[in-house]
Each structure stands twice: as structure tokens, then as C-alpha cells.
Design an enzyme around this catalytic site. Structure first.
Site, PDB file in Angstrom:
ATOM      1  CG  ASP A 212      -1.891   1.121   1.250  1.00  0.00           C
ATOM      2  OD1 ASP A 212      -2.534   1.577   0.203  1.00  0.00           O
ATOM      3  OD2 ASP A 212      -1.649   1.910   2.287  1.00  0.00           O
ATOM      4  CB  SER A 213       0.061   4.762  -0.657  1.00  0.00           C
ATOM      5  OG  SER A 213      -1.059   4.793   0.102  1.00  0.00           O
TER       6      SER A 213
ATOM      7  CB  CYS B  67      -2.815   1.092  -2.625  1.00  0.00           C
ATOM      8  SG  CYS B  67      -2.915   2.882  -2.929  1.00  0.00           S
TER       9      CYS B  67
ATOM     10  CB  THR C 142      -4.592   5.205  -5.467  1.00  0.00           C
ATOM     11  OG1 THR C 142      -5.694   5.814  -4.409  1.00  0.00           O
ATOM     12  CG2 THR C 142      -4.216   6.393  -6.544  1.00  0.00           C
TER      13      THR C 142
ATOM     14  CD  GLU D 163      -2.603   7.973   7.510  1.00  0.00           C
ATOM     15  OE1 GLU D 163      -1.593   8.867   7.584  1.00  0.00           O
ATOM     16  OE2 GLU D 163      -2.630   7.386   6.496  1.00  0.00           O
TER      17      GLU D 163
ATOM     18  CB  CYS E 259     -10.379   4.744   0.117  1.00  0.00           C
ATOM     19  SG  CYS E 259      -8.653   5.696   0.884  1.00  0.00           S
TER      20      CYS E 259
ATOM     21  CG  HIS F  48      -6.739   5.447   5.081  1.00  0.00           C
ATOM     22  ND1 HIS F  48      -6.078   4.994   4.161  1.00  0.00           N
ATOM     23  CD2 HIS F  48      -6.040   6.266   6.009  1.00  0.00           C
ATOM     24  CE1 HIS F  48      -4.815   5.565   4.239  1.00  0.00           C
ATOM     25  NE2 HIS F  48      -4.737   6.089   5.464  1.00  0.00           N
TER      26      HIS F  48
HETATM   27  N1  DGL Z   1      -4.064   3.769   0.021  1.00  0.00           N
HETATM   28  C1  DGL Z   1      -4.778   4.760  -0.556  1.00  0.00           C
HETATM   29  C2  DGL Z   1      -5.963   3.999  -1.483  1.00  0.00           C
HETATM   30  O1  DGL Z   1      -6.666   3.243  -0.933  1.00  0.00           O
HETATM   31  C3  DGL Z   1      -5.184   5.752   0.183  1.00  0.00           C
HETATM   32  C4  DGL Z   1      -4.001   6.811   0.811  1.00  0.00           C
HETATM   33  C5  DGL Z   1      -3.003   7.542  -0.292  1.00  0.00           C
HETATM   34  O2  DGL Z   1      -3.736   8.520  -1.024  1.00  0.00           O
HETATM   35  O3  DGL Z   1      -2.149   7.009  -0.826  1.00  0.00           O
HETATM   36  O4  DGL Z   1      -6.447   4.733  -2.227  1.00  0.00           O
END
Ligand code: DGL
Length: 269
Positions: free
Chosen positions: A10-11, A73, A75, A152, A184, A186
Site C-alpha cells: 500500500d502507499s 491500495c 489508487t 489517520e 479506499c 482508510h
Molecule cells: N491507500 C490509498 C488508497 O486506498 C489511500 C491513501 C493514499 O492516497 O495514498 O487509495
């Protein structure tokens, strides 16, 4: 023959919501998680940049001999899944298809809402996947970038969270969707406030749960599921100092993370 681990990236910290579901579904599996904490967020970056990062991370994880890669992730799944699948010889699972499949099976009104980062919504990846599965379903989308810092910060059940949710989601509710995809990493953390805002009649689809189910299916189908009742080991790698990842990660996982190691992708590459 030692059983190989599942790789997950993930990011940053958000993918731990996906890891949590995978561990719940497959407690015997070892996992290796990579959080790109030095370069988060991905949601505001271009698809080209996200794809470059994703390929670097995949190469790091493949060198650790993983049997399957989960792009936790949203994205990165939206922007880079194809490139990853073309490049790697192991199965690569994103979070978009599983979430879309669930939404299509759940909706009765044929109106589905999808929320995610700007990058995910701009890519239309969820809408395309849903339409591929059922062209009749109407998809309404909304980027909700402020949900990421709220989750977060742990502001998941206060006035700021409620006001933000109302501002983002009021329109979707009024549009008559009966299913809402939490597109997403989060957003499952904000499930309560999101659910209260859209109302009981709207079913929330958690991509993380669906992805865990897909991972189990694929491993079972390829006879790669680790047998036995022993609990798996979990290793964590990040690209920036681990302190913030550990603090937020413990909350996201609802438990204690094991050791977290900082690595530089260039050095390890
Ligand atoms: N992990 C990212 C997502 O699920 C969210 C946080 C980011 O923008 O990196 O899209």
C-alpha cells in the site's frame, strides 16, 4: 518445501485494513507487507507515478519470494494493476474487482455509489468494473480526500468526521444509491460515521473483506494454501522511519504490529 508468504503493499498504513481481513480469513499464512510511507499519498499523484512506485515495490516483494501479490491500495489497483499483472509471473490481486463484484451482487435498486481518493475516482476503475459485470447498474462516484487524514488522526467519531461525511455523502444519499463501495483503504475505519450519514438502507461494501475472499479462492484453486493450524508470521517494511506507521498501524490493525523495518527501495532493489 517451505511455504511462501503473501506479499501485500500500500502507499502507507491504510493497506493494513486489507492485511487484517486476509489474516482473519487465512490465519495460517505468512505475510510480507510494504508501506510506502516516504511517498504517501498516492491518491493525489498521476497514474504514471503511481505505476512506477508500484513496480518498484513489486520487485522488492518478489525478491522475497512471495507466492501472490495483493495490491491493497485502491489508487495503485486503479492505476497499475494491468502493468503489474503483465510484469509479474505470480497472481496479482487488486481491491477493485472484488469490491465491484460484491456491489453488483448486493444492489437491488441498481444504483451504486463509489467513494475513493481523487486518483481512484478519476480513473473510473470501479465504475468500469461494475459496468463490465452489469451494464444496467448506475454508478455515482465521489472523491472524499479528507477521509484519509481523519482516519489517520483517529477522528472517526466526532463532529468534524460527521460534518465531513455529510458534505461528501449527502448528495449520494439523495441520489438513491442502496449500496456504497468503500473504495479506499482508510474508509473502513470510518464505517460507523459513513453508515450513519448514508442511513441503514444503504449497504456498505468493504473492498478489504472481498479481497481477502478472492485471495483465499485463488490460493485454494492453485493448491497454494498453507495447510495446518499454526499461526502465520507477519513482516512489515516501510520506506520512511517506522514510528508513525507503528502508531497508526496498531490502531488500524486493532492489535500490535510486529517488528517494522525501514528499507530503501534503491539499495534493496
Ligand atoms: N491507500 C490509498 C488508497 O486506498 C489511500 C491513501 C493514499 O492516497 O495514498 O487509495
Amino acid at each position: 518445501m517451505p511455504w511462501k508468504a503473501i506479499g501485500i503493499f500500500d502507499s502507507g498504513v491504510g493497506g493494513l485494513t486489507v492485511l487484517k481481513e486476509i489474516v482473519k480469513a487465512l490465519p495460517q499464512e505468512d505475510t510480507i507487507y510494504f508501506g510506502d510511507t516516504a511517498r504517501v499519498p498516492y491518491g493525489t499523484k498521476s497514474p504514471e507515478t503511481v505505476t512506477r512506485y508500484s513496480l518498484e515495490i513489486a520487485s522488492f516483494l518478489v525478491k522475497r519470494d512471495i507466492k501472490l501479490l495483493v495490491v491493497a491500495c485502491n489508487t495503485a489497483s486503479a492505476c497499475s494493476l494491468e502493468a503489474l499483472q503483465e510484469t509479474l509471473s505470480i497472481p496479482v490481486v487488486g481491491v477493485i474487482e472484488p469490491g465491484a463484484r460484491r456491489a453488483v451482487s448486493v444492489t437491488r435498486s441498481g444504483k451504486v455509489g463509489v467513494i475513493g481518493t481523487e486518483g481512484t475516482i478519476r480513473s473510473s476503475a470501479y465504475a468500469k468494473a461494475i459496468k463490465r459485470m452489469n451494464p444496467e447498474v448506475e454508478v455515482v462516484t465521489r472523491a472524499c480526500p479528507l477521509f484519509v487524514p481523519l482516519a489517520e488522526e483517529g477522528w472517526t467519531d466526532n463532529e468534524v468526521a460527521r460534518l465531513t461525511a455529510e458534505t461528501y455523502l449527502g448528495g449520494l444519499r439523495d441520489h438513491g444509491v442502496d449500496t456504497l463501495v468503500l473504495g479506499c483503504t482508510h474508509y473502513p475505519i470510518l464505517k460507523k460515521v459513513i453508515g450513519e450519514t448514508v442511513g441503514d438502507a444503504v449497504k456498505l461494501v468493504d473492498s478489504a473483506e472481498e479481497t481477502a475472499r478472492t485471495v483465499a479462492e485463488i490460493l485454494r484453486g492453485k493448491a497454494l494454501l498453507r495447510p495446518g493450524a499454526e499461526l502465520g508470521n507477519h513482516h512489515y517494511f516501510v520506506s520512511d522511519v517506522p514510528a508513525g506507521f507503528i502508531r497508526v498501524g496498531n490502531r488500524f490493525l486493532g492489535g500490535r504490529l510486529g517488528d517494522v523495518y525501514q528499507v530503501s527501495l534503491e539499495e534493496k532493489g
